[in-house]
Write an enzyme that holds these catalytic residues in place. Structure first.
Site, PDB file in Angstrom:
ATOM      1  N   ASP A 263       0.872  -1.168   0.000  1.00  0.00           N
ATOM      2  CA  ASP A 263       0.000   0.000   0.000  1.00  0.00           C
ATOM      3  C   ASP A 263       0.916   1.227   0.000  1.00  0.00           C
ATOM      4  OD1 ASP A 263      -2.426   1.610   0.499  1.00  0.00           O
ATOM      5  OD2 ASP A 263      -1.575   1.849   2.507  1.00  0.00           O
TER       6      ASP A 263
ATOM      7  N   ASP B 152      -0.083   5.216   0.861  1.00  0.00           N
ATOM      8  CA  ASP B 152      -0.287   6.186   1.939  1.00  0.00           C
ATOM      9  C   ASP B 152      -0.416   5.482   3.287  1.00  0.00           C
ATOM     10  OD1 ASP B 152      -1.568   9.066   0.546  1.00  0.00           O
ATOM     11  OD2 ASP B 152      -1.358   7.269  -0.664  1.00  0.00           O
TER      12      ASP B 152
ATOM     13  N   ASP C  21      -1.657  -0.955   5.846  1.00  0.00           N
ATOM     14  CA  ASP C  21      -1.865  -0.291   7.137  1.00  0.00           C
ATOM     15  C   ASP C  21      -3.312  -0.321   7.606  1.00  0.00           C
ATOM     16  OD1 ASP C  21      -2.834   1.573   5.203  1.00  0.00           O
ATOM     17  OD2 ASP C  21      -2.515   3.218   6.618  1.00  0.00           O
TER      18      ASP C  21
END
Length: 232
Positions: A12, A14, A174
């Site tokens: 991922d 961001d 995240d």
């Protein structure tokens, strides 16, 4: 390749590799100013980020106890997108140990990809600005012809483009969106970072492992391998 390593790793963007909160804060506050609303400090915006620009705007407006009609909301989403797209990487920074970890994976011959709901042009701009665009063989972004995460089709196309099988690919993210996407794609494992953009503790999101620093990934891979199929 040593059997202690997956064939491919999908990241991922961001909240996992890059802290984009400062640039998002600038774009958000310019948008709020157009509505005559006060700015939000960066630490407050950090708690609002996650799930895309539309949700960011929703949370920012709700924090001011403001709601917009549908037409006005669509218009302000477009303005937020414009402001952020114009300057997505001036203040964004790689998280600690990200650069060396990515270079280590590259040196091991592990194919690396990005799976993000961020648009492709923005994603490339951010990765180029922080100096790691060349590490990634492929990017699967939110404005492709396939649905966004947690739909698994984009991730599966990315895995194929990396020359790997789902079972020999790990995902690093995240959020619960990353966990759901990886599980739907039947990836070998999903690892979450503890510092990302999620309101829920990463340890409660159902990942195979949670790490505090990206340079823990090699040890994480070695620890996960015995519970997974042997990879060649």
């Amino acid at each position: 390749m040593d059997r202690a390593w997956p064939k491919a790793v999908v990241f991922d963007l961001d909240g996992t590799l890059v802290d984009t909160n400062a640039d998002l804060t600038v774009a958000l506050n310019v948008t709020l100013a157009e509505l005559g609303l006060p700015e939000h400090p960066e630490h407050a915006v950090r708690k609002m980020v996650g799930g895309g620009l539309s949700l960011l705007l929703d949370r920012a407006l709700a924090a001011h106890d403001v709601s917009l009609g549908e037409e006005a909301k669509v218009a302000m989403e477009a303005r937020l997108f414009e402001h952020y797209a114009a300057n997505p990487a001036s203040l964004s920074r790689l998280y600690p140990h990200a650069a060396e970890t990515l270079r280590d994976l590259q040196a091991l011959g592990i194919a690396c990809g990005i799976c993000t709901n961020k648009p492709h042009a923005m994603s490339r701009d951010v990765l180029r600005a922080v100096g790691v665009l060349d590490v990634f063989a492929c990017l699967q972004c939110g404005d492709s012809d396939l649905p966004k995460k947690p739909d698994a089709r984009g991730l599966l196309r990315l895995v194929d483009a990396l020359g790997a099988e789902p079972s020999s690919t790990f995902m690093v993210g995240d959020s619960i969106t990353d966990v759901k996407t990886a599980r739907a794609a039947n990836l070998g494992a999903v690892v979450l970072v503890s510092y990302g953009y999620t309101a829920e503790p990463a340890a409660e999101l159902g990942a195979d492992l949670v790490i505090d620093r990206l340079d823990e990934l090699p040890q994480a891979f070695a620890g996960l391998m015995p519970r997974k199929a042997s990879f060649t």
